[in-house]
Design an enzyme around this catalytic site. Structure first.
Site, PDB file in Angstrom:
ATOM      1  N   LYS A 112       3.629   4.947   4.751  1.00  0.00           N
ATOM      2  CA  LYS A 112       3.845   5.896   5.852  1.00  0.00           C
ATOM      3  C   LYS A 112       4.825   6.940   5.399  1.00  0.00           C
ATOM      4  O   LYS A 112       5.686   6.674   4.546  1.00  0.00           O
ATOM      5  CB  LYS A 112       4.427   5.160   7.063  1.00  0.00           C
ATOM      6  CG  LYS A 112       4.213   5.893   8.368  1.00  0.00           C
ATOM      7  CD  LYS A 112       2.811   5.676   8.852  1.00  0.00           C
ATOM      8  CE  LYS A 112       2.545   6.180  10.231  1.00  0.00           C
ATOM      9  NZ  LYS A 112       1.333   5.568  10.787  1.00  0.00           N
TER      10      LYS A 112
HETATM   11  N1  GLU Z   1      -1.738   7.407  11.382  1.00  0.00           N
HETATM   12  C1  GLU Z   1      -2.831   6.545  11.677  1.00  0.00           C
HETATM   13  C2  GLU Z   1      -2.353   5.122  11.909  1.00  0.00           C
HETATM   14  O1  GLU Z   1      -1.212   4.888  12.210  1.00  0.00           O
HETATM   15  C3  GLU Z   1      -3.945   6.643  10.644  1.00  0.00           C
HETATM   16  C4  GLU Z   1      -3.563   6.254   9.268  1.00  0.00           C
HETATM   17  C5  GLU Z   1      -4.660   6.543   8.241  1.00  0.00           C
HETATM   18  O2  GLU Z   1      -5.764   6.886   8.614  1.00  0.00           O
HETATM   19  O3  GLU Z   1      -4.348   6.392   7.071  1.00  0.00           O
HETATM   20  O4  GLU Z   1      -3.117   4.195  11.867  1.00  0.00           O
END
Ligand code: GLU
Length: 422
Positions: A112
Site C-alpha cells: 500500500k
Molecule cells: N485500493 C483497493 C483495495 O484496497 C484496490 C487495490 C488494488 O486493486 O490493487 O482493495
C-alpha cells in the site's frame, strides 16, 4: 492488543491488523517463526518529495510505500492521498492487502502507498507533479513483477495513468502492467471501476440468501457514495434492494421506501452533494448508521464502527466495503449481537480481483469483454464467500477470523515451500 485500550490505541489501524492476525495465527497454531515473519511488513519505504506548487513555492510532501509480503507474488495495493495518512495506517492497509489477495486466492502479495497531502487544496497540475515525483522515487521498487499499485482513497485512473507514464519513461518503453485501475484506453480493464461495488453487492446477496432473507426486499444503509458505495448502491438498486439511507461527509438522507439511486446520482452530479435530494428526507449521519436494516455497508473509511457505537448497530449484515471500518473491540460487540459480518478482506476484494484480471490482460496484450470480467468476478466472489462461511462454521470462529485463517495459512504455506534464503 493490550487488554485495556485507550481510544487512540483502539483506532490505530496497525494495532487492529495485529490483533486480528494474532488471534487467527493462534487459532491456526502457526509456527512461531512464521508468525514473526508475517507479523511485520517486509519493506517500508518513506520518501520526502519536493514539488513546485502553482504559485512557484516549493513544498516537500511525505509519501510511503509499504510492501507487507511478496511471498505469493508481486506486492499489490492502492495509493491513497490524504492529509491524515500515517505510516501505521499504510502498514495496516498493506497487510490487509496480503490477506485480501490470499483469501480470494490471486497470485499477489500485499502493499500500500500513501502521500500526506490534501487533494482538495491541490490543482490537477500539482497532483500530477506529486504523483510523478513519488513514482520516480519508488521506481526501483515498482514493476509488474515487483509491486503493482492501484487507485485508493482520492486517487483515480488519471493518477494511475501518470504512474504508468512516469514508470514507462524511466524504462524507455511502455509498461502497462505496472499499475491497475488505468483508463480503458491505456490497458485498463472493463468492469474495474465498478468491481469493488459489484463485489459488495454479490457478497451481500449471498449473505442474505445464506441467512434465509430475500435480497429483493432487503433494506440497505450505505455510508459513502464514492466509487465503492455509489457503485454498490447502483448495482443493488438495479436488483431490487431498497437503499433506505445514504450517508456522506456533508449529510445523510433517508427514505424508508427506498431511494432512486440513478436519480440521486444525477442530483449529486448537478449540485455536488447528496443532501437536499427532493425524494428523501434529511437525517442525522449517526442516526442513519443505526437504522434498522438488513445490510449496513460502510464504504468510506476506517474506524467508523467502534466500541463507542457498535452496540447501537441494528443491521443483520455488516458488509465492509471500506478497509478497516470496524475496530477489534467492536468485533466482540457485534458478535454478541449476532451481526453477520462480511469482513473487509473478503467484502471489498472485488476491486483487487479485477485488478488481477487487468494485470493478466496487460501481460497477454489480449482484452476481455465486460461480460467475461463480470462472470469471472461473480464466480470468484461467490465461491470465496462460501469458502469463508463454511470455514467459520467448521472451526467455530467468526467470519473475519475465518478469512484471516484461510489467508494466513495460504501465505505461510507459500513461505514454507519457498524456504528462507540465507
Ligand atoms: N485500493 C483497493 C483495495 O484496497 C484496490 C487495490 C488494488 O486493486 O490493487 O482493495
Amino acid at each position: 492488543m493490550p487488554a485495556k485500550l485507550t481510544l487512540e490505541q483502539e483506532l490505530n489501524p496497525w494495532l487492529a491488523a495485529e490483533a486480528r492476525f494474532d488471534e487467527a495465527a493462534a487459532r491456526l497454531g502457526l509456527d512461531n517463526g512464521l508468525c514473526k515473519i508475517l507479523r511485520l511488513p517486509s519493506k517500508e519505504i518513506t520518501v520526502h518529495i519536493p514539488v513546485q506548487l502553482d504559485d512557484g513555492r516549493l513544498e516537500v510532501f511525505t509519501g510511503y510505500r509499504v510492501q507487507h509480503s511478496i511471498a505469493r507474488g508481486p506486492a499489490k495495493g492502492g495509493i491513497r492521498f490524504a492529509p491524515d495518512v500515517t505510516l501505521d495506517e499504510v502498514r495496516a492497509l498493506a497487510a490487509w492487502m496480503t490477506w485480501k489477495c490470499a483469501v480470494v486466492n490471486i497470485p499477489f502479495g500485499g502493499g500500500k502507498g500513501g502521500v500526506i497531502c490534501d487533494p482538495s487544496l491541490l490543482s490537477e497540475g500539482e497532483l500530477e507533479r506529486i504523483t510523478r515525483r513519488y513514482t520516480a522515487e519508488l521506481i526501483d521498487f515498482l514493476g509488474p513483477e515487483r509491486d503493482v499499485p492501484a487507485p485508493d482513497m482520492n486517487t483515480n485512473e488519471q493518477t494511475m495513468a501518470w504512474v504508468m507514464d512516469t514508470y514507462s519513461m524511466h524504462l524507455r518503453h511502455t509498461v502497462t502492467a505496472v499499475v491497475t485501475g488505468k483508463p480503458l484506453d491505456l490497458g485498463g480493464s472493463r468492469g474495474r471501476t465498478e468491481a469493488t461495488g459489484r463485489g459488495c453487492m454479490i457478497v451481500s446477496r449471498e449473505a442474505l440468501q445464506h441467512l434465509g432473507l430475500d435480497p429483493s426486499s432487503a433494506r440497505v444503509v450505505i455510508q459513502g457514495f464514492g466509487n465503492v458505495g455509489g457503485m454498490a448502491a447502483r448495482l443493488m438498486h438495479e436488483r431490487g434492494f431498497k437503499i433506505i439511507a445514504v450517508i456522506e461527509v456533508d449529510g445523510a438522507i433517508y427514505n424508508p421506501k427506498g431511494i432512486d439511486i440513478p436519480k440521486l446520482m444525477e442530483h449529486r452530479r448537478q449540485t455536488g452533494s447528496i443532501t437536499e435530494f427532493p425524494e428523501a428526507e434529511p437525517i442525522g449521519r449517526d442516526e442513519a448508521m443505526f437504522l434498522e436494516c438488513e445490510v449496513l455497508l460502510p464504504a468510506a473509511k476506517e474506524n467508523v464502527i467502534t466500541s463507542q457505537n457498535a452496540s447501537r448497530i441494528r443491521a443483520k449484515i455488516l458488509c465492509e466495503g471500506a478497509n478497516g471500518p470496524t475496530t477489534p473491540l467492536a468485533d466482540g460487540i457485534l458478535a454478541e449481537k449476532g451481526v453477520f459480518v462480511i469482513p473487509d478482506i473478503l467484502a471489498n476484494a472485488g476491486g483487487v480481483t479485477v485488478s488481477y484480471f487487468e494485470w493478466v490482460q496487460d501481460r497477454q496484450g489480449f482484452f476481455w469483454n465486460e461480460e467475461l470480467v463480470n462472470t469471472r468476478l461473480e464466480e470468484l466472489m461467490v465461491s470465496n464467500f462460501h469458502q469463508v462461511v463454511s470455514y467459520a462454521d467448521k472451526h467455530s470462529v467468526n467470519n473475519r477470523i475465518a478469512a484471516y485463517m484461510l489467508a494466513i495459512d495460504r501465505v505461510a504455506f507459500a513461505i514454507k515451500l519457498r524456504g528462507i534464503y540465507a
